[in-house]
Design a protein around this motif. Structure first.
Motif, PDB file in Angstrom:
ATOM      1  N   SER A 118      -2.023 -41.953 -21.030  1.00  0.00           N
ATOM      2  CA  SER A 118      -1.149 -41.338 -22.038  1.00  0.00           C
ATOM      3  C   SER A 118      -1.854 -40.261 -22.850  1.00  0.00           C
ATOM      4  O   SER A 118      -1.256 -39.704 -23.765  1.00  0.00           O
ATOM      5  N   HIS A 119      -3.118 -39.947 -22.520  1.00  0.00           N
ATOM      6  CA  HIS A 119      -3.880 -39.154 -23.486  1.00  0.00           C
ATOM      7  C   HIS A 119      -3.442 -37.688 -23.582  1.00  0.00           C
ATOM      8  O   HIS A 119      -3.829 -37.003 -24.521  1.00  0.00           O
ATOM      9  N   HIS A 120      -2.636 -37.200 -22.677  1.00  0.00           N
ATOM     10  CA  HIS A 120      -2.114 -35.835 -22.867  1.00  0.00           C
ATOM     11  C   HIS A 120      -0.975 -35.793 -23.890  1.00  0.00           C
ATOM     12  O   HIS A 120      -0.553 -34.724 -24.306  1.00  0.00           O
ATOM     13  N   GLY A 121      -0.480 -36.936 -24.255  1.00  0.00           N
ATOM     14  CA  GLY A 121       0.372 -37.038 -25.438  1.00  0.00           C
ATOM     15  C   GLY A 121       1.825 -36.694 -25.248  1.00  0.00           C
ATOM     16  O   GLY A 121       2.673 -37.159 -25.991  1.00  0.00           O
ATOM     17  N   LYS A 122       2.126 -35.849 -24.288  1.00  0.00           N
ATOM     18  CA  LYS A 122       3.516 -35.452 -24.074  1.00  0.00           C
ATOM     19  C   LYS A 122       3.772 -35.405 -22.577  1.00  0.00           C
ATOM     20  O   LYS A 122       2.887 -35.096 -21.803  1.00  0.00           O
ATOM     21  N   SER A 137       1.424 -36.349 -18.980  1.00  0.00           N
ATOM     22  CA  SER A 137       1.212 -37.765 -19.246  1.00  0.00           C
ATOM     23  C   SER A 137       2.360 -38.542 -18.631  1.00  0.00           C
ATOM     24  O   SER A 137       3.516 -38.278 -18.960  1.00  0.00           O
ATOM     25  N   LEU A 187       3.935 -41.864 -22.779  1.00  0.00           N
ATOM     26  CA  LEU A 187       3.559 -41.379 -24.106  1.00  0.00           C
ATOM     27  C   LEU A 187       2.704 -42.430 -24.796  1.00  0.00           C
ATOM     28  O   LEU A 187       2.863 -43.622 -24.531  1.00  0.00           O
ATOM     29  N   PRO A 188       1.804 -42.007 -25.682  1.00  0.00           N
ATOM     30  CA  PRO A 188       0.951 -42.964 -26.384  1.00  0.00           C
ATOM     31  C   PRO A 188       1.790 -44.033 -27.080  1.00  0.00           C
ATOM     32  O   PRO A 188       2.699 -43.710 -27.846  1.00  0.00           O
ATOM     33  N   GLU A 223      -2.537 -42.910 -29.621  1.00  0.00           N
ATOM     34  CA  GLU A 223      -2.040 -41.794 -30.426  1.00  0.00           C
ATOM     35  C   GLU A 223      -3.219 -41.005 -31.005  1.00  0.00           C
ATOM     36  O   GLU A 223      -3.249 -39.780 -30.974  1.00  0.00           O
ATOM     37  N   HIS A 273      -5.261 -39.047 -28.270  1.00  0.00           N
ATOM     38  CA  HIS A 273      -4.594 -37.791 -27.912  1.00  0.00           C
ATOM     39  C   HIS A 273      -4.852 -36.702 -28.948  1.00  0.00           C
ATOM     40  O   HIS A 273      -5.102 -35.545 -28.630  1.00  0.00           O
ATOM     41  N   ARG A 274      -4.788 -37.077 -30.204  1.00  0.00           N
ATOM     42  CA  ARG A 274      -4.941 -36.070 -31.248  1.00  0.00           C
ATOM     43  C   ARG A 274      -6.388 -35.585 -31.376  1.00  0.00           C
ATOM     44  O   ARG A 274      -6.639 -34.410 -31.647  1.00  0.00           O
ATOM     45  N   ASP A 330      -6.970 -33.115 -28.518  1.00  0.00           N
ATOM     46  CA  ASP A 330      -6.357 -31.838 -28.856  1.00  0.00           C
ATOM     47  C   ASP A 330      -7.147 -31.087 -29.922  1.00  0.00           C
ATOM     48  O   ASP A 330      -7.388 -29.889 -29.819  1.00  0.00           O
TER      49      ASP A 330
END
Lengths: 325, 325, 325, 325, 325, 325
Positions: free
Chosen positions: A251-255, A260, A263-264, A270, A273-274, A277
């Motif tokens: 899920s680490h690409h977040g979207k 992904s 989703l996280p 969460e 992912h942030r 980024d």
């Protein structure tokens, strides 16, 4: 040892061994062929044109070839270039290695290894700790050698490890601020999240996507590695601990639009992912600002939604910062 | 054998064994509690309210419980309902099974198995053939029992196999029309594409998502199964054949926003995604039209972008078609 | 002092002073009116119905009124509620204050003030330092009292300051990791970014948007405050220092669709936006997880794109964390 | 008869009649003008430059002109090109026709006509059958001559009929699988859906959009034709049968953003849209793969969301397939 | 004549003939049925409940029935309602007409006709003038009777003509400001753009979409009418004049997602789309503001992206404006 | 006075003073440098190449320089160009001014001033009237001199005032049609809405964005000016009158994605946004059509979603319209 490419001054003649980082056969309007070359070594890059080339030359001096370059550094149109006297392909027996000619991350591999190992030590959950250690061992050689991408950010030798380490540092600060965060899970996620790139990319020099990189992608590639590691380590592949770790990397690409498959759905996913980024953006923006004149804007940054960033007229922190690329 | 739930007429008293498909404790405005129940068996579903309930009753008669129902079929507000005389929980020793009370796909499991096996026979590539056989054997029991989803389409017992078979029939017609299609790859993709649902869903009755369904998802779950099957079958996990098959299942949702980590990048992957979509849509639209009066529109279909479909005043093909649910 | 609302056990009779946090006149199906009330004080909230109400009662016991409540705590449908014996409006002369009945941020205002002041001390640029001090002085009373929003996150007394402080802590970790960051600018941005909420919202109790909140919004409202502060402090309103600070607050929502008139175009603006987002998400997710059973998912979180988060079966860090709301 | 353009080998001198498929006046950097020409006939296309051109030459040898070409086939920069000795415009009296110089669909027009007529025979509803026959008669000459588009797919002579026929074959397989489908309506929809292109496009050679193509579009153009046909055939323009057929053509792009004024609201309309899409995609992807080396990816395909497709290293079905363009 | 529905005061008994604008059978929690009715006439609307109803009553007093109502106006929960003494269906012989009970546009039909005719007089191009006159004659009766929509804006008797006229007035001002605008084309476009609604909607009372409205839509329906008018008037259906007019109506929704098969590609088409939008928005916002207290916001307006509008505390122009609905 | 640039015919020698509107140093393939120049004065623009240039020349003859040009007008490749004999930089003492060389709006500044003042006179609310007058006085010089943008529309000297005036004329027609509109507020909004561009842009010649234009934007820049004006005029900065005016300018881009921090929430704000859009579009489309041949389409217009517009074969109104640029 040879003087390096950027060590020569304008007007000075040079003789050095460099990597052809890009080679394109072009033709002038009056029908003459030439090779537009980009030379590089660990000191940086300069362009040069090889005139009156033929198809044979194009095959000989193609991208990724190591050559002995004789020529002269000149200024053309405000930009440095090499007037080429001669080019000679360097043979494998001469002892050069592609990696010598690639820019490296701003920290030493040895130091990065050591610091990452300290973070591994702080992964208290045995399932996550063992899998991280197992995969670091299995892929470590590539992990500390590969870049984190083809171009957008951390596209340097050791960039993958450098990006991972920088994220771990962010993760530490955030775990300190929010005690509800499962620090072990976050650290394990940081270390593994991009490790699939050792399969997705071809390596630090003339980096390309592999076929499995294109068809499977580094998120699923590392997920498969985690499953196989678990089997070999006799860890229950259905355990919740393993499930959480698999979810972190998947899920680490977040979207969805960034590939992904999920989703996280964990607080730590969460955050992972942030941080990912944030670290990529800080790197890319800093790198662009370091190449921008104070009081002006960068070019649009492709990896940042084509946004342009402003370098203030007076900005001490940036001025004193170490150049990234 | 008992008469089934929908076999009773309006006004008739009934005594039968049914499944509580949904149970909700509600209260009237003057502060009385009651259970709003949905009863069901293989003939269909009817509602009924259990008055003057308490928390204890709610725990006893909750979703998924098999009960003996005494009552009377009535018409209320134009819709059938059961006036409940008594409810009794049926014990495990009485020999009932959840699956008896669930609607099934419109074709027999035995027939579906046989027909799917014929398609397996036409997978000529040995890697794909062996993996398909291996996983059909490993997960076959669930594969022919599970639905293809919670609600939108093929949400019936055996729905997963039925959806797969219907896609294989489409795949055959399409492979016949386009000789450039790799028929073996397309068939293997059809059979495996949704097989991860045997791990993603809880089963045909009172279907829910499992935790690994929520955190990993059926695309990656079946990809992991393929990798582990390959290991056990001594198939090279790096071979292009395996890579192509993994790509088929990982990309079959067709778009990032539907959770595909990769977009279809093979002709066969592109076709697989479209057959999957087509079959799901034909099922959902047909099912809705079968419950709609000629000359009017269906309700908005959630799984079809909330579109509404028109049932023509005169539509012989639809009129004669076998009801799906 | 009174025992607080949540200090009573089930079945216990109570007499306490509470705030009506929400009051709605409803009617039963047999045409009787009642007030559906939500009582609250600093210990939390419980519902209760006031039967046989009339319009007069609805006007008397409306949202935001402080009342003396006599009744009994009961369990209804699994949730606690108050059976109301009597309600009496508490007069202004009785010395109660709205703020007593509102949940507060998990840290003490005095401590938060002190810690924020330390960060102010680290803002070395005199323009930013003076403006931050000026506005903290002008709006400080509200700043340490207001929530950071109506509902999504930090919707507690002191929530605005708590959110600000938590961001400053993140900012410190990040500035330590990335020396190229202008720490002074980032700290100043953190402190001012949401300060416009003291004009956008009505206050910590029964929080609503003001008309200028709706028509102008907190980003522009604080920008105007900065300009007027600069005038009063004789700071050049055209100076680059001021321009950078204005850009920080105007771009901190990060995207046009969230109402930023400009996208972040400074490294520090980019980071500010991300810390803001991160802190809000960590708060909202943590708060939801704290109200969720281990091994299950939260409800969809409105402020997080309706995502649902999983609380692992075993999660020591979360289990030991201090409840937020 | 002339040898065709691609029948000459490298180094061979040629004299043949070809179509100028594209002509652009360009100038070299030292200020000389030349014409960059693309020659083509039914065997394919080759480039050639006409040196020392002037504005007069540009007017004489412009796009769409048939010329007698004298020259020599050479290899330049890895790609074949024609070294031009002389060019002469071929007069109308010499009996050449644009259509001779255009690539054709891979099946014979006569065969396609016959097979389409069989499908017409299976349209049992008299309203649809008569309208389809009427419009096939009215526009048949163009229908079997025109391409299905300017570039993305089926951009060959007879491409419109070929695309239609291929869709009918898909429609047959699908109607066989799903008995609830109204086969007559689906076949009628397939035949008419793109027939408006005979008004939207200028023809098979140097295809452009007509003004009414740009301002009205082929969906509405064929809808108008259906209405006028109905009038002439004394079919009630308000009948449900006509309404359903009009809806089929008006909704066949499937989404508003592709210019459908209505979304598919019939089961058959939904299927028509998907077959249309499927056939176009299979054509475009196959065509691209046939021009791609095994083990590599195609260029991004504009008509397929810029996706790139992989040609497996070993792919018998594709290897043996007939080249499309 | 009867006193009208809104002419009665609170507490007054009433006897009048009204339209049932909405009828829904509901049941109380203690299992009694009642009809929730909305009565209306040209003065406005009031609710009332018909207690102890049965299915028969629901069939008798359904939506669209004209009834004689005996009862008493009361206030309930701050809103007016009718306590019903008796209801009697009014027979067709009693001479009532649905249209009597519907609110009308704020200008007289006769005046609107006259003013629209003046604009027709200013359409100087004979093709456009004749077609506009022909269609106004053919559909005029409905055109001056129908609403412009079901709900969002101009949902009143004569609303279609009123919306058209108001747009013509805007068109005049704009044509005066921009002399480059083809006034005749713009006026013709205004008059015809929504005329297809006479086929898309069922009429001014209890307005619904027709089947052809749902399957074809008013843009294409009026386009077909224009083509058939041209045939009857012996106007060349291929002429550029006709093409431009067809484009005006087909593109007037301005965007694909609103069902325009083509985007505006004429200056006048662009303006037509914007005037249409502007007039609809001004109507909807004004109507909402007229029902909103000064100093507060309207409810979210569905037709305006759910935006809410503010009514200033002091707003003379609005205060003095004539109520729309 | 000099003859102007476009006053010379083909083949004629010229000697005139012009502005270098664009200067780029390029090199030919055989390695010679030249300057590609765009000359312009109030009559329009022509290109010319300055051969054998060096870096020094590039610095001397850069963008924005006023030069004396000797040369000859020629036709090259269908387009006019200047064969340059000599270039000489004109010194400041020679009395030329950048503004002489820029195209101006099609109406005289004096006339525009007068007409705008009449509209100011009709702003009856004293708060709005005084602020408008104050800011017109403060920024008037620039306001009547600046363009309304860099390129898309009204990119001419005086374009800002011309756009404003044209909107006021639209506003008048609309206010006449809809009496519920607050005319004073709408007029005030028109006059101020883009006035922030006097700070956002550098001026009418070689227009660029200023740093504060990039970092703050003209919406917020004028909002700040309004607040400071209010302070100086002793107008209560919290009054509703001021709030409404601030909202008008802050919301006039109409959507978040165009940088409005708030969406229009007043009837007048909604109208202001639409007039702004309408006037910009009419200008851009007209300008493009005036440069397009009858019977053909314009190039895609960047500011209009890349749409292309059709110029009818016969279009009297457009033919007779005054050229904009």
């Amino acid at each position: 040892m040879f003087k390096r490419l950027l060590d020569y001054n304008n007007g000075e003649e040079l003789e050095t061994v460099v990597l052809i980082k890009n080679s394109q056969l072009r033709h002038t309007k009056n029908d003459k062929l030439y090779l537009a070359l980009m030379f590089g070594d660990s000191s940086g890059e300069i362009r040069g044109n090889y005139w009156d080339a033929n198809n044979q030359d194009a095959a000989t001096f193609n991208t990724g070839t190591i050559v002995e370059l004789n020529g002269k550094r000149e200024e053309y149109h405000g930009r440095p270039q090499i007037k080429i006297y001669s080019l000679r392909v360097v043979g494998p027996q001469e002892g050069y290695d592609l990696n010598q000619f690639i820019k490296s991350a701003p920290e030493k591999i040895k130091d990065m290894k050591e610091e990452i190992n300290k973070y591994v030590f702080d992964i208290l959950n045995p399932t996550w700790n063992r899998i991280v250690q197992y995969l670091l061992k299995k892929w470590g050689k590539r992990f500390f050698d590969y870049p984190a991408g083809k171009s957008n950010h951390h596209a340097v030798r050791g960039g993958l490890a450098y990006h991972t380490l920088s994220m771990l540092r962010d993760a530490k600060g955030i775990s300190d601020n929010y005690p509800q965060v499962n620090r072990s899970l976050l650290y394990a996620g940081c270390i593994l999240h991009d490790m699939g790139k050792v399969l997705e990319l071809t390596g630090p020099a003339a980096t390309q996507y592999t076929t499995e990189g294109n068809l499977i992608g580094h998120l699923v590639l590392i997920d498969e590695q985690i499953m196989m590691a678990a089997q070999n380590l006799k860890i229950d592949t259905e355990s919740e601990d393993l499930l959480l770790l698999r979810h972190m990397v998947l899920s680490h690409h977040g979207k969805y639009e960034y590939g992904s498959p999920k989703l996280p759905a964990l607080l730590e996913a969460e955050i992972l992912h942030r941080i990912d980024d944030l670290d990529a953006t800080v790197y890319a923006v800093t790198n662009a600002l370091q190449h921008t004149k104070p009081g002006t804007f960068t070019e649009p940054l492709m990896g940042e939604d084509n946004k342009r960033y402003y370098r203030p007229k007076k900005d001490e922190a940036l001025d004193k910062s170490k150049p990234l690329e």
